[in-house]
Motif scaffolding. Sequence first.
Motif, PDB file in Angstrom:
ATOM      1  N   GLN A 285       5.334  -6.705  -1.252  1.00 45.29           N
ATOM      2  CA  GLN A 285       5.743  -8.011  -0.476  1.00 45.29           C
ATOM      3  C   GLN A 285       6.922  -8.574  -1.038  1.00 45.29           C
ATOM      4  OE1 GLN A 285       2.665 -10.720   0.955  1.00 45.29           O
ATOM      5  NE2 GLN A 285       1.166  -9.926  -0.866  1.00 45.29           N
ATOM      6  N   MET A 306      -1.397  -0.445   4.814  1.00 39.32           N
ATOM      7  CA  MET A 306      -1.203  -0.434   3.441  1.00 39.32           C
ATOM      8  C   MET A 306      -2.073   0.373   2.781  1.00 39.32           C
ATOM      9  SD  MET A 306       1.921  -1.446   3.616  1.00 39.32           S
ATOM     10  CE  MET A 306       2.929  -2.767   4.728  1.00 39.32           C
ATOM     11  N   PHE A 309      -2.232  -3.416  -1.581  1.00 42.15           N
ATOM     12  CA  PHE A 309      -1.643  -4.606  -1.166  1.00 42.15           C
ATOM     13  C   PHE A 309      -1.385  -5.671  -2.222  1.00 42.15           C
ATOM     14  CE2 PHE A 309      -0.849  -6.487   3.354  1.00 42.15           C
ATOM     15  CZ  PHE A 309      -0.396  -7.759   2.957  1.00 42.15           C
ATOM     16  N   TYR A 326      -8.402  -5.816   4.884  1.00 41.60           N
ATOM     17  CA  TYR A 326      -8.562  -4.814   3.758  1.00 41.60           C
ATOM     18  C   TYR A 326      -9.522  -5.125   2.907  1.00 41.60           C
ATOM     19  CZ  TYR A 326      -3.896  -3.332   4.821  1.00 41.60           C
ATOM     20  OH  TYR A 326      -2.662  -2.833   5.553  1.00 41.60           O
ATOM     21  N   ILE A 331      -6.478  -4.566  -2.444  1.00 44.26           N
ATOM     22  CA  ILE A 331      -5.895  -5.362  -2.536  1.00 44.26           C
ATOM     23  C   ILE A 331      -5.684  -6.042  -4.054  1.00 44.26           C
ATOM     24  CG2 ILE A 331      -5.618  -8.202  -2.028  1.00 44.26           C
ATOM     25  CD1 ILE A 331      -7.658  -7.537   0.053  1.00 44.26           C
TER      26      ILE A 331
END
Length: 554
Positions: A285, A306, A309, A326, A331
Motif C-alpha cells: 500500500q 493480492m 495485504f 480477503y 491481511i
Amino acid sequence: MQQLMEAPAEIRVKTRKFSLTKGTIKICFELEGSRGRIRSLKLKQRNAVLDTSFPFEMQTAKKGNTIVYHAQINVEQYPMETAFWDVVASVDKEGKGNYEDAILGGLSSKLKLKLILFPRWTRTGDGHMVYPFVNGARQFTIQYRKYDPKYDSYAFIAKEFLALFCYFILKPYWDHKKLWLICEKYCTMAQDNGLYFFRYCMEHAPEKDRSRIFYVIDKKCPDYQAVKEYDANVIQFMSFKYMIYLSAAQYLISTDAIRHFYIWDSPNSIYKVLYQARKNIVFLQHGVMGFKQCHRTFHKGGGNQMALFVVSSGYEQKIIHDYFGYDNEEIIITGLSRWDVLEDKSDPAHKEILLMPTWRSWLEDISEDQFQKSEYYQRYKAFLQDERLKTLLEKENITLNFYIHPKFREHIRSFQVEDRHIRLIPFGTMPLNQLLMSCHMLITDYSSVSWDVYYQEKPVIFYPFDLETYEKVQGSYMDYKKDVFGDLAWDQNQLVDLIGEYARNGFREKPEFSGRRDELLPYRDNDNSKRIYEYIANAQIPDKLKRRLKEKKF
C-alpha cells in the motif's frame, strides 16, 4: 456541483469480428431480436464528467430471429483525447422505442487470445496510437495515447518472446533463485513504503535473503539516488535481465497494483498476460484504506488480486475483509514501512503548513483547458489567492507548501501565485516524507497522507468541498461527517478561520482527535518493516495460476 454520468450497463453480443487496421475499427456481431435492437453505436470516452463520443457507421442484416450488425469507425477523423474509449450501443430492450446506452460486451475467448498472441495497433498522424484493450470483462474497449517508439514496436515484442524463451528453457535454474522484486509507482519512484521496506531488507535481512531481493527502478529517474548505495541489488526497469527476473520472481512486492511492474498502459502481449497471471504480489500500500474506496480495483476476485495485504490496524483489516473479500489470514496487520522512519521534524522557528489534495478520477487525462474549468482547480486557485490567507501567513510567518498529487503533476503550473509565503512544489522535487515530517499541520481533502500526519500527532484539516461528487464517484469507507480525525472545513472562509485558530494555539492537536490514535494506529514502534519481512519470509503462498484456475477466476 459537477454533473456526473452513471456508467452504462452492459449488453453481451455474439462476436464475429473485431479488428483495427489503419485507424479503422470494424466490429461484426449478432444479437437475438428477443434481447433487444441496437439503433446506433458510438465510441465513448470513459469519464464520469465529460460526455464525448463519436458515431460508428452501421449496417444491419436479418438472419432468422437474429440481427447481424456491421459497424466501423475511422478514429483519425475525430479529435480523440488520451483515454480509454468504450464501444457503447443505443439499445431498445423491450421493443417500445425506449433506447438506453449499454457498453458492448462479448469479446470471444478466441478473439481475445488472438489479440494477446498477435497484438496489433495503429499509429495516427499526430503521434498517437490506438489499440484494443483486452481485460477480464471482455468488453469492446480501445485505448488512445501517445506513441512510444521504445516499447510500441514489433522489435520490442520480439524481445518479450526472447525473454520468455530464455526463462522457460532454464526455468528450474531461475525459479530456484526465489527472487523478490520490489517497486513503487510505475517503477519510477523510491520514496514510499517500497523504499523503506527494501532498505530494511538490505540492512537487516540475512545474507542469503539479501542476495535474492531486488529493487526495480528506471535508473534515469531522480529517485534512483535513494537506492543507489545498494546498486548490486537494484535492477534496471525493462532491461532484458529484468524481464527474465520478472518471469522467475517468487514474489512481487509493491505499493501499487501488479501492472506497475511493466510498461504502463502497454498493448496486450503474451508476456504481459503470463507474468500477471502467474505472479503473487504482496501489497505494501501507499496509504491507509479509509477515505478512498478501492475495492473495485483491488478486490480478491479481480485482476489485481493480492497474496498478502498489508494494513495498519484491526480497524483497517475489517475494511479489507468486508469490502475486498480477503480472508483475515491474507491481511497482515503490521503498520506501514515508511512509518518506521517517520518522526516530527517541524521547526518552531520555521512554521510550515502542507496543503496536499488528492486526485479525482473524473479529472484524469483531460486537457489543461478542461482542468482549469473544474471545481477542483477553481477552489484551490481561489484558496491560494485568498487575501485573508496571505495576511495570516504574513502575520504568523508561516510557509504554505502546495504539493499536488502525482496524477495531476502536469497541472501544477496552472496554480501560479505571487506570494513569498506560498510555495508550489512540483512532484518529485522534494521527498514527500520530508514534507510530512517538517510540516506543523496538514490540509487535505481525502488523501491518505493524513494518516502519516496523524501518526505524528499533528493536526489535520479536511477540506472536502466536493464531498457529494466524491462519494458518488469514488466513495469512502469512513463517514466523513463523523469519523475523521481532524476538523472539517466546508468552505474557504471556514478553512482560513481554522488555520488561524491552529496558528494561534501553536498547532496543537485537539483532544477529541488524539483519543482514537491507539485504535486506528496501534503500531508505533518502528518495527513495521520487520513484521512485514517476517510475514513474507515465513509465508506459504500457493501458486497463483493454479489457485485461480481452481477457483475459476482466471
